[in-house]
Design a protein around this motif. Structure first.
Motif, PDB file in Angstrom:
ATOM      1  N   SER A 604       0.808  -1.227   0.000  1.00  0.00           N
ATOM      2  CA  SER A 604       0.000   0.000   0.000  1.00  0.00           C
ATOM      3  C   SER A 604       0.842   1.279   0.000  1.00  0.00           C
ATOM      4  O   SER A 604       0.300   2.373  -0.121  1.00  0.00           O
ATOM      5  CB  SER A 604      -0.923   0.011   1.225  1.00  0.00           C
ATOM      6  OG  SER A 604      -0.157   0.042   2.416  1.00  0.00           O
ATOM      7  N   ILE A 605       2.147   1.158   0.147  1.00  0.00           N
ATOM      8  CA  ILE A 605       3.017   2.334   0.240  1.00  0.00           C
ATOM      9  C   ILE A 605       4.398   1.972  -0.291  1.00  0.00           C
ATOM     10  O   ILE A 605       4.856   0.835  -0.110  1.00  0.00           O
ATOM     11  CB  ILE A 605       3.092   2.836   1.711  1.00  0.00           C
ATOM     12  CG1 ILE A 605       3.862   4.156   1.809  1.00  0.00           C
ATOM     13  CG2 ILE A 605       3.704   1.775   2.619  1.00  0.00           C
ATOM     14  CD1 ILE A 605       3.769   4.809   3.188  1.00  0.00           C
ATOM     15  N   SER A 606       5.054   2.893  -0.959  1.00  0.00           N
ATOM     16  CA  SER A 606       6.399   2.604  -1.460  1.00  0.00           C
ATOM     17  C   SER A 606       7.401   2.694  -0.318  1.00  0.00           C
ATOM     18  O   SER A 606       7.142   3.341   0.705  1.00  0.00           O
ATOM     19  CB  SER A 606       6.793   3.610  -2.557  1.00  0.00           C
ATOM     20  OG  SER A 606       7.066   4.881  -1.994  1.00  0.00           O
ATOM     21  N   ARG A 607       8.525   2.060  -0.494  1.00  0.00           N
ATOM     22  CA  ARG A 607       9.560   2.083   0.547  1.00  0.00           C
ATOM     23  C   ARG A 607      10.012   3.509   0.843  1.00  0.00           C
ATOM     24  O   ARG A 607      10.162   3.912   1.994  1.00  0.00           O
ATOM     25  CB  ARG A 607      10.762   1.246   0.091  1.00  0.00           C
ATOM     26  CG  ARG A 607      11.918   1.233   1.078  1.00  0.00           C
ATOM     27  CD  ARG A 607      13.102   0.539   0.451  1.00  0.00           C
ATOM     28  NE  ARG A 607      12.766  -0.843   0.174  1.00  0.00           N
ATOM     29  CZ  ARG A 607      12.860  -1.825   1.078  1.00  0.00           C
ATOM     30  NH1 ARG A 607      13.258  -1.541   2.295  1.00  0.00           N
ATOM     31  NH2 ARG A 607      12.557  -3.054   0.766  1.00  0.00           N
ATOM     32  N   ASN A 608      10.192   4.313  -0.224  1.00  0.00           N
ATOM     33  CA  ASN A 608      10.646   5.695  -0.022  1.00  0.00           C
ATOM     34  C   ASN A 608       9.619   6.521   0.750  1.00  0.00           C
ATOM     35  O   ASN A 608       9.968   7.326   1.619  1.00  0.00           O
ATOM     36  CB  ASN A 608      10.960   6.356  -1.365  1.00  0.00           C
ATOM     37  CG  ASN A 608      12.259   5.846  -1.961  1.00  0.00           C
ATOM     38  OD1 ASN A 608      13.112   5.326  -1.244  1.00  0.00           O
ATOM     39  ND2 ASN A 608      12.406   5.978  -3.263  1.00  0.00           N
ATOM     40  N   ASP A 609       8.321   6.329   0.427  1.00  0.00           N
ATOM     41  CA  ASP A 609       7.280   7.065   1.151  1.00  0.00           C
ATOM     42  C   ASP A 609       7.221   6.630   2.607  1.00  0.00           C
ATOM     43  O   ASP A 609       6.968   7.448   3.509  1.00  0.00           O
ATOM     44  CB  ASP A 609       5.915   6.834   0.485  1.00  0.00           C
ATOM     45  CG  ASP A 609       5.782   7.613  -0.821  1.00  0.00           C
ATOM     46  OD1 ASP A 609       6.590   8.531  -1.034  1.00  0.00           O
ATOM     47  OD2 ASP A 609       4.878   7.297  -1.611  1.00  0.00           O
ATOM     48  N   LEU A 610       7.468   5.348   2.842  1.00  0.00           N
ATOM     49  CA  LEU A 610       7.457   4.835   4.209  1.00  0.00           C
ATOM     50  C   LEU A 610       8.600   5.464   5.024  1.00  0.00           C
ATOM     51  O   LEU A 610       8.406   5.911   6.159  1.00  0.00           O
ATOM     52  CB  LEU A 610       7.590   3.317   4.187  1.00  0.00           C
ATOM     53  CG  LEU A 610       7.106   2.535   5.419  1.00  0.00           C
ATOM     54  CD1 LEU A 610       6.696   1.129   5.021  1.00  0.00           C
ATOM     55  CD2 LEU A 610       8.177   2.462   6.481  1.00  0.00           C
ATOM     56  N   LYS A 611       9.761   5.531   4.414  1.00  0.00           N
ATOM     57  CA  LYS A 611      10.915   6.145   5.095  1.00  0.00           C
ATOM     58  C   LYS A 611      10.652   7.628   5.372  1.00  0.00           C
ATOM     59  O   LYS A 611      11.022   8.143   6.431  1.00  0.00           O
ATOM     60  CB  LYS A 611      12.177   5.976   4.244  1.00  0.00           C
ATOM     61  CG  LYS A 611      12.702   4.548   4.187  1.00  0.00           C
ATOM     62  CD  LYS A 611      13.946   4.456   3.305  1.00  0.00           C
ATOM     63  CE  LYS A 611      14.533   3.053   3.321  1.00  0.00           C
ATOM     64  NZ  LYS A 611      15.716   2.925   2.450  1.00  0.00           N
TER      65      LYS A 611
END
Length: 664
Positions: A604-611
């Motif tokens: 549901s979320i990209s790794r970069n957005d999560l970071k």
């Protein structure tokens, strides 16, 4: 068959023959037959302009005149690669990778083509634009010229995405380069120095029909797309070939660094057998999931490394040593050499770095020295030919005073360089700080370049970067090479810079050791300039990745009364001294003090957005699990060794849903 159908059929056949000839190197018709078919198409298109198509094979001959090349933003930044020059460098890189990702790591090895980087965008299978690398964030639109390059497909085949970018290198094959030079010599003109510079210069020729005459080629190596339908680099290269791109078959998938080294050694010996120049090998982590996990530094991808072949060396005479003063006051000794050709360019100067290097090499004026291009870019002296030294030569005495303002130089313990301490009175430092302030990654002031800054300082119109905001058009118009329109553009550019976000303003003011990444971390942590200015060293060191040296430098900058006065003026002129409300609205302290490791692939979320969410909410993103880790946010394909370590240390493992609930 209607005229339109005939034109479409001819275009389709010519696209196919272009591909066979320039990409597959396997023509199925003669040059004469191809030329006749193209001639027929051109006549039909002239007679029926209503069927014009910018991607027709007829457009490759070039016709457009481009006076100025539009600068455009890259949708995806074009990062530069980190360089390595030894086995030890590669082994260190591999060790860093293994600490950050789990499981077996495969590598794709590719040749490092020596040309001009290009970013091609395709929409619905048609070439939409071609943009140079520029500074990585912006480049020049050279679509008209690139369309003349026969190996760049104007129309694709197969299962390509609706829209994607593909990156590669525009090169000039050696056979074509040599033929161009033979023709130039024959008519009494100077030959071109090397294929790389000639290829790069060709892209900026104003007349595309002249570009079409040059035997340029385009080799592709990287696709950027949200729906590529392959999960690794090596497979993406084959995809690009299937669509019609020229991707060299020398790329190889390997399973270890030992195999990487075998590939490097093989091509180091055989690079001169290739039809084009290479200067090394590029090694990439093959898995896109692992690439995603490794991410980027401020300048380079962590998942790729360029191995540069040993640089070419020449010998020449050192005529004198001069000393340059940088914007921070650092003194750099420069060797002035008897001109000599090196790697295709004439070298007259080389870096000597600092006093320790001069002493270590025992380099003296009059010596015959060996010069190489460090990383094939900046020439440097690597050794002295002592057999040719004059009998009465004297050791080099490093200067004691600033060559510009005469101030006595200082050298702090542990520092390699000498510094001029005259921060506010030494002209090169003043000019250098203003040049840094206006640079693209800082305030990005249109219409104002380095030479104009020097001119403004020399004319006494500015003495620091805050003075820029008091300049008037009337003051600028009388200056050399300044017209009414250019003066107006400069003033408009200065005014527009007031909208530059706070983190870039913080980078622009030129605090020593505070680069782009550190400026972002300080801005995110403190939210505004006032809070940074009032922080003590211990408080500054508590910010992620801020150590003693950076903290001391920040404190020293804000303790200087002259700096505070300049900052006060900048604030008064309307520059942004705090994070925008839109950015602040997304920031909280909910994760303050937490260290969080992100591992795996998320839905549901990209790794970069999560970071970014972790950092926006006060947390720290860590690449490795330790006893200080607060949570591991795990997606699918989380590595077993990371899971095992987390469980051993009793670190809670949560999925993306639970993480997002933490923020609610």
């Amino acid at each position: 068959m209607s005229v339109e159908e005939t034109i479409l059929k001819l275009r389709e056949e010519l696209h196919k023959h272009n591909y066979n000839y320039y990409v597959l190197d396997n023509p199925v018709i003669s040059d004469f037959e191809f030329d006749k078919m193209l001639e027929t198409l051109q006549k039909l298109e002239e007679q029926h302009p209503e069927f014009f198509d910018p991607n027709s094979p007829s457009q490759r001959v070039g016709s457009g005149i481009t006076k100025t090349f539009e600068t455009v933003m890259h949708k995806n930044r074009m990062y530069s690669l980190s360089n390595s020059y030894s086995t030890e460098d590669l082994l260190d890189w591999e060790n860093r990778i293994k600490k950050m990702v789990d499981g077996h790591v495969q590598y794709t090895c590719e040749l490092k083509y020596d040309g001009a980087s290009i970013n091609l965008t395709y929409k619905n299978g048609l070439l939409h634009s071609a943009v140079t690398r520029g500074d990585g964030e912006k480049g020049d639109d050279v679509t008209t010229n690139v369309k003349t390059i026969k190996s760049v497909p104007l129309k694709l085949n197969g299962d390509y995405p609706d829209e994607f970018e593909i990156r590669g290198e525009i090169i000039l094959p050696l056979e074509g380069f040599n033929k161009m030079n033979e023709e130039r010599i024959e008519i009494g003109e100077e030959p071109y120095r090397n294929p790389r510079n000639t290829a790069s210069g060709s892209l900026k020729l104003q007349d595309s029909s002249e570009v079409a005459k040059r035997p340029l080629d385009c080799l592709l190596y990287s696709i950027k797309s949200d729906n590529l339908n392959v999960d690794n680099q090596f497979a993406s290269l084959q995809k690009a070939r299937d669509w019609g791109f020229k991707v060299p078959i020398e790329a190889k998938l390997v399973n270890s660094i030992d195999e990487v080294l075998d590939y490097i050694n093989y091509w180091d010996k055989r690079r001169h057998d290739l039809p084009y120049e290479i200067d090394g090998v590029v090694i990439k982590v093959n898995s896109f999931a692992q690439q995603d996990e490794l991410g980027f530094t401020a300048k380079s991808p962590r998942w790729a490394m360029a191995y540069k072949f040993q640089a070419e060396q020449v010998s020449t005479v050192l005529n004198s040593i001069s000393y340059q003063v940088g914007r921070t006051g650092a003194i750099t000794p420069v060797a002035n050499l008897e001109p000599v050709e090196l790697a295709g360019t004439i070298v007259k100067r080389a870096s000597l770095h600092n006093a320790d290097i001069i002493a270590k090499l025992d380099v003296r004026v009059g010596d015959t020295v060996f010069v190489e291009k460090g990383g094939e870019i900046i020439p440097k002296i690597i050794a002295v030919d002592f057999s040719k030294r004059y009998e009465h030569s004297q050791p080099t005495q490093y200067i004691a005073n600033c060559p510009e303002c005469g101030s006595e130089l200082i050298r702090t313990q542990g520092e390699a360089q000498h510094y001029c301490p005259n921060y506010n009175g030494c002209k090169p430092q003043i000019v250098g700080r203003i040049q840094h302030f206006i640079s693209r990654k800082a305030m990005d002031i249109d219409g104002l370049g380095s030479e104009t800054v020097t001119l403004l300082v020399n004319e006494g119109l500015i003495s620091n970067y805050s003075d820029l905001y008091e300049l008037s058009k009337e003051q600028i118009v009388p200056l050399e090479r300044m017209a009414d329109k250019s003066a107006e553009n400069l003033i408009n550019g200065i005014e527009a810079s007031k909208q530059i976000p706070f983190e870039r303003v913080l980078y622009a003011i030129g605090i020593r050791y505070v680069g782009e990444t550190v400026a972002k971390k300080l801005a995110r942590h403190y939210k505004n300039m006032e809070h940074i200015a009032s922080a003590n060293i211990e408080e500054l060191k508590s910010v992620d990745e801020i150590g003693e040296k950076i903290a001391e430098s920040v404190k020293l900058f804000f303790d200087d009364e002259a700096n505070l006065k300049i900052l006060e003026r900048l604030k008064r002129f309307g520059l942004k001294f705090e994070l925008d409300e839109a950015v602040l609205a997304n920031q909280t302290d909910k994760l303050k003090g937490m260290s969080i490791v992100v591992s795996g692939v998320f839905e549901s979320i990209s790794r970069n957005d999560l970071k970014k969410l972790i950092e926006d909410n006060g947390g720290k993103v860590s690449s490795s699990i330790s006893s200080k880790t607060s949570y591991v946010v795990a997606g699918t394909d989380m590595g077993p060794s990371k899971r095992e370590k987390a469980e051993k240390l009793n670190i809670e493992i949560i999925d993306e849903v639970k993480f997002l609930q933490l923020l609610e």
